[in-house]
Design a protein around this motif. Sequence first.
Motif, PDB file in Angstrom:
ATOM      1  N   ALA A  84      10.167  66.648  62.702  1.00 40.01           N
ATOM      2  CA  ALA A  84       9.606  65.075  62.869  1.00 40.01           C
ATOM      3  C   ALA A  84       8.535  64.614  62.487  1.00 40.01           C
ATOM      4  CB  ALA A  84      10.198  64.390  64.453  1.00 40.01           C
ATOM      5  N   PRO A  85       8.663  63.311  61.409  1.00 38.30           N
ATOM      6  CA  PRO A  85       7.851  62.466  60.955  1.00 38.30           C
ATOM      7  C   PRO A  85       6.165  62.745  61.902  1.00 38.30           C
ATOM      8  CG  PRO A  85       9.282  61.237  60.171  1.00 38.30           C
ATOM      9  CD  PRO A  85       9.730  61.996  61.697  1.00 38.30           C
ATOM     10  N   GLY A  86       4.991  63.080  61.310  1.00 39.36           N
ATOM     11  CA  GLY A  86       4.297  63.204  62.291  1.00 39.36           C
ATOM     12  C   GLY A  86       3.887  64.581  63.272  1.00 39.36           C
ATOM     13  N   SER A  87       4.833  65.123  63.753  1.00 44.06           N
ATOM     14  CA  SER A  87       4.988  65.977  64.315  1.00 44.06           C
ATOM     15  C   SER A  87       4.122  67.217  63.705  1.00 44.06           C
ATOM     16  CB  SER A  87       6.261  66.813  64.836  1.00 44.06           C
ATOM     17  OG  SER A  87       6.843  65.930  64.698  1.00 44.06           O
ATOM     18  N   ILE A  88       3.286  67.261  62.720  1.00 40.30           N
ATOM     19  CA  ILE A  88       2.760  68.494  62.046  1.00 40.30           C
ATOM     20  C   ILE A  88       1.796  67.381  60.469  1.00 40.30           C
ATOM     21  CG2 ILE A  88       2.888  70.060  60.105  1.00 40.30           C
ATOM     22  CD1 ILE A  88       5.189  71.477  61.612  1.00 40.30           C
ATOM     23  N   LEU A  89       0.751  67.778  60.677  1.00 41.38           N
ATOM     24  CA  LEU A  89      -0.083  67.027  59.379  1.00 41.38           C
ATOM     25  C   LEU A  89      -0.111  67.836  58.775  1.00 41.38           C
ATOM     26  CD1 LEU A  89      -2.384  64.718  58.907  1.00 41.38           C
ATOM     27  CD2 LEU A  89      -4.021  66.886  59.117  1.00 41.38           C
ATOM     28  N   CYS A  90       0.280  67.033  57.274  1.00 36.70           N
ATOM     29  CA  CYS A  90       0.862  66.981  55.527  1.00 36.70           C
ATOM     30  C   CYS A  90       0.174  66.086  55.365  1.00 36.70           C
ATOM     31  CB  CYS A  90       2.029  67.560  55.515  1.00 36.70           C
ATOM     32  SG  CYS A  90       2.346  67.793  53.907  1.00 36.70           S
ATOM     33  N   GLN A  91      -1.458  66.162  54.601  1.00 34.98           N
ATOM     34  CA  GLN A  91      -2.099  65.812  53.599  1.00 34.98           C
ATOM     35  C   GLN A  91      -2.543  66.312  53.042  1.00 34.98           C
ATOM     36  OE1 GLN A  91      -4.829  63.376  56.512  1.00 34.98           O
ATOM     37  NE2 GLN A  91      -6.016  65.141  56.115  1.00 34.98           N
ATOM     38  N   GLU A  92      -3.441  66.068  51.431  1.00 31.16           N
ATOM     39  CA  GLU A  92      -3.710  66.023  50.271  1.00 31.16           C
ATOM     40  C   GLU A  92      -4.946  66.161  51.109  1.00 31.16           C
ATOM     41  OE1 GLU A  92      -4.649  65.414  45.650  1.00 31.16           O
ATOM     42  OE2 GLU A  92      -3.335  63.862  47.143  1.00 31.16           O
ATOM     43  N   LYS A 118      -4.302  69.855  46.445  1.00 30.34           N
ATOM     44  CA  LYS A 118      -4.831  71.326  47.242  1.00 30.34           C
ATOM     45  C   LYS A 118      -3.997  70.015  48.591  1.00 30.34           C
ATOM     46  CE  LYS A 118      -8.391  72.788  45.284  1.00 30.34           C
ATOM     47  NZ  LYS A 118     -10.252  73.134  46.269  1.00 30.34           N
ATOM     48  N   VAL A 119      -2.940  70.877  50.045  1.00 32.92           N
ATOM     49  CA  VAL A 119      -2.701  70.303  50.279  1.00 32.92           C
ATOM     50  C   VAL A 119      -2.782  71.171  51.692  1.00 32.92           C
ATOM     51  CG1 VAL A 119      -0.427  69.372  51.575  1.00 32.92           C
ATOM     52  CG2 VAL A 119      -0.141  69.787  49.184  1.00 32.92           C
ATOM     53  N   LEU A 120      -2.664  70.701  52.800  1.00 39.61           N
ATOM     54  CA  LEU A 120      -3.469  70.631  53.930  1.00 39.61           C
ATOM     55  C   LEU A 120      -2.300  70.637  55.366  1.00 39.61           C
ATOM     56  CD1 LEU A 120      -5.376  72.038  56.203  1.00 39.61           C
ATOM     57  CD2 LEU A 120      -6.253  69.942  56.882  1.00 39.61           C
ATOM     58  N   LYS A 121      -2.009  71.415  56.003  1.00 40.46           N
ATOM     59  CA  LYS A 121      -0.284  71.352  56.947  1.00 40.46           C
ATOM     60  C   LYS A 121      -1.522  72.055  58.288  1.00 40.46           C
ATOM     61  CE  LYS A 121       1.779  72.960  54.091  1.00 40.46           C
ATOM     62  NZ  LYS A 121       1.481  72.703  52.944  1.00 40.46           N
ATOM     63  N   LYS A 122      -0.567  71.354  59.376  1.00 42.62           N
ATOM     64  CA  LYS A 122      -1.869  72.107  60.439  1.00 42.62           C
ATOM     65  C   LYS A 122      -0.996  71.170  61.775  1.00 42.62           C
ATOM     66  CE  LYS A 122      -6.194  70.147  61.255  1.00 42.62           C
ATOM     67  NZ  LYS A 122      -7.999  69.308  61.491  1.00 42.62           N
ATOM     68  N   GLY A 123      -1.226  71.915  63.112  1.00 41.20           N
ATOM     69  CA  GLY A 123      -0.342  71.964  63.992  1.00 41.20           C
ATOM     70  C   GLY A 123      -1.128  72.781  65.385  1.00 41.20           C
ATOM     71  N   PHE A 124      -0.216  72.673  66.538  1.00 41.70           N
ATOM     72  CA  PHE A 124       0.249  73.048  67.860  1.00 41.70           C
ATOM     73  C   PHE A 124       1.662  73.992  67.382  1.00 41.70           C
ATOM     74  CE2 PHE A 124      -3.640  69.970  66.904  1.00 41.70           C
ATOM     75  CZ  PHE A 124      -4.601  70.099  67.875  1.00 41.70           C
ATOM     76  N   VAL A 125       0.812  75.481  68.524  1.00 51.80           N
ATOM     77  CA  VAL A 125       2.171  76.106  69.201  1.00 51.80           C
ATOM     78  C   VAL A 125       1.746  76.385  70.049  1.00 51.80           C
ATOM     79  CG1 VAL A 125       3.059  76.799  66.903  1.00 51.80           C
ATOM     80  CG2 VAL A 125       1.723  78.344  67.803  1.00 51.80           C
ATOM     81  N   CYS A 162       5.034  64.582  52.112  1.00 47.32           N
ATOM     82  CA  CYS A 162       5.037  65.789  52.358  1.00 47.32           C
ATOM     83  C   CYS A 162       6.303  65.596  53.231  1.00 47.32           C
ATOM     84  CB  CYS A 162       3.519  67.138  52.720  1.00 47.32           C
ATOM     85  SG  CYS A 162       4.134  68.312  53.585  1.00 47.32           S
ATOM     86  N   GLU A 163       7.444  66.862  53.431  1.00 48.01           N
ATOM     87  CA  GLU A 163       8.202  66.638  54.697  1.00 48.01           C
ATOM     88  C   GLU A 163       8.563  67.426  54.870  1.00 48.01           C
ATOM     89  OE1 GLU A 163      12.207  65.423  53.473  1.00 48.01           O
ATOM     90  OE2 GLU A 163      13.102  64.895  55.600  1.00 48.01           O
ATOM     91  N   ILE A 164       8.479  68.073  56.092  1.00 44.64           N
ATOM     92  CA  ILE A 164       8.954  69.602  57.066  1.00 44.64           C
ATOM     93  C   ILE A 164      10.539  69.434  57.235  1.00 44.64           C
ATOM     94  CG2 ILE A 164       8.248  71.215  58.500  1.00 44.64           C
ATOM     95  CD1 ILE A 164       5.690  70.461  57.024  1.00 44.64           C
ATOM     96  N   THR A 165      10.741  70.279  56.390  1.00 40.60           N
ATOM     97  CA  THR A 165      12.544  70.377  57.002  1.00 40.60           C
ATOM     98  C   THR A 165      12.997  71.805  57.226  1.00 40.60           C
ATOM     99  OG1 THR A 165      12.250  72.126  55.034  1.00 40.60           O
ATOM    100  CG2 THR A 165      12.356  69.489  54.641  1.00 40.60           C
ATOM    101  N   ASN A 198       9.362  69.667  51.250  1.00 38.06           N
ATOM    102  CA  ASN A 198       9.288  69.022  50.588  1.00 38.06           C
ATOM    103  C   ASN A 198       8.276  68.737  50.151  1.00 38.06           C
ATOM    104  OD1 ASN A 198      12.386  69.331  50.000  1.00 38.06           O
ATOM    105  ND2 ASN A 198      12.872  67.655  51.092  1.00 38.06           N
ATOM    106  N   VAL A 199       7.176  69.061  48.880  1.00 40.40           N
ATOM    107  CA  VAL A 199       6.526  67.807  48.325  1.00 40.40           C
ATOM    108  C   VAL A 199       6.720  66.761  47.180  1.00 40.40           C
ATOM    109  CG1 VAL A 199       3.917  68.733  47.538  1.00 40.40           C
ATOM    110  CG2 VAL A 199       4.948  70.427  49.774  1.00 40.40           C
ATOM    111  N   GLN A 200       6.268  65.301  47.294  1.00 42.23           N
ATOM    112  CA  GLN A 200       6.804  65.145  46.600  1.00 42.23           C
ATOM    113  C   GLN A 200       4.942  64.348  45.825  1.00 42.23           C
ATOM    114  OE1 GLN A 200      11.171  64.199  47.847  1.00 42.23           O
ATOM    115  NE2 GLN A 200       9.913  62.685  47.824  1.00 42.23           N
TER     116      GLN A 200
END
Length: 245
Positions: A84-92, A118-125, A162-165, A198-200
């Motif tokens: 879902a959009p926003g569940s995992i942070l993905c930003q330049e 440069k792209v950062l992705k972060k989240g929690f498990v 950025c989209e996590i697929t 997906n990175v656009q």
Amino acid sequence: MDFKSINGGQETLCIKVNKVYDWVTRQVDVPLLAFNASDLAAGTIVFDCDGVTPGDDPCAVLGGNYTVECFATDETGTPVDPLAPGSILCQEIPQPEGRASGQFQLPDGSTVTLQKVKVLKKGFVVVRITNPNGLSCTTGPIPWAVSEKFFLCAPPGTFLQCEITDFECDANLICRAAATPGEFEFQQLDVSINLCQNVQMEALVKLEITADFCQPRPDMPFVCPPLAFPPQCPTVFPGPGPSPA
């Protein structure tokens, strides 16, 4: 929905849309998250076991027979849909000197200028361990992060989309035999995270196009059903009526 064009309604239009300048897909493996007995003692990793004081050893509580599951959450430990959009942070990641450009050779021998993004992705498990008796121990939210470098067509004015697929989290708990026979103690917890993305690079542009106007499809007709009356019992009610004199 089947839209049909209006005959003779074609004209030149100016529309505002996001233009895709570059688009790549990539799998990324987050560096392994490993916790040992020292991390458990220091509170770096904390388990909350059903009916047991938080911070106890899950191996001592659950024994040596258990199943392990791992799932994406928010920072409070609430499960989320990782796609879902926003569940995992993905930003330049901003670069002080801006995006550096470089020349790259294509398979046909020609060269193209691309920018380093440069792209950062972060989240929690959260990891949950359950034994056959239904008793479970759950970790608090475990943060993870990974940064990557892409070479993309990303001129000034473009932005990252950025989209996590796909998202996969696996955890492995290792218990060892304790000094007391038949009991176990925590040795290590390993968490591995893999995701696809997906990175656009996009920019908002105005385009002039020639197109037809469209009209909605015909509505499905609604026909009221005929009125239906329940069968009667004329021999009982209202009955045959009085006998003729």
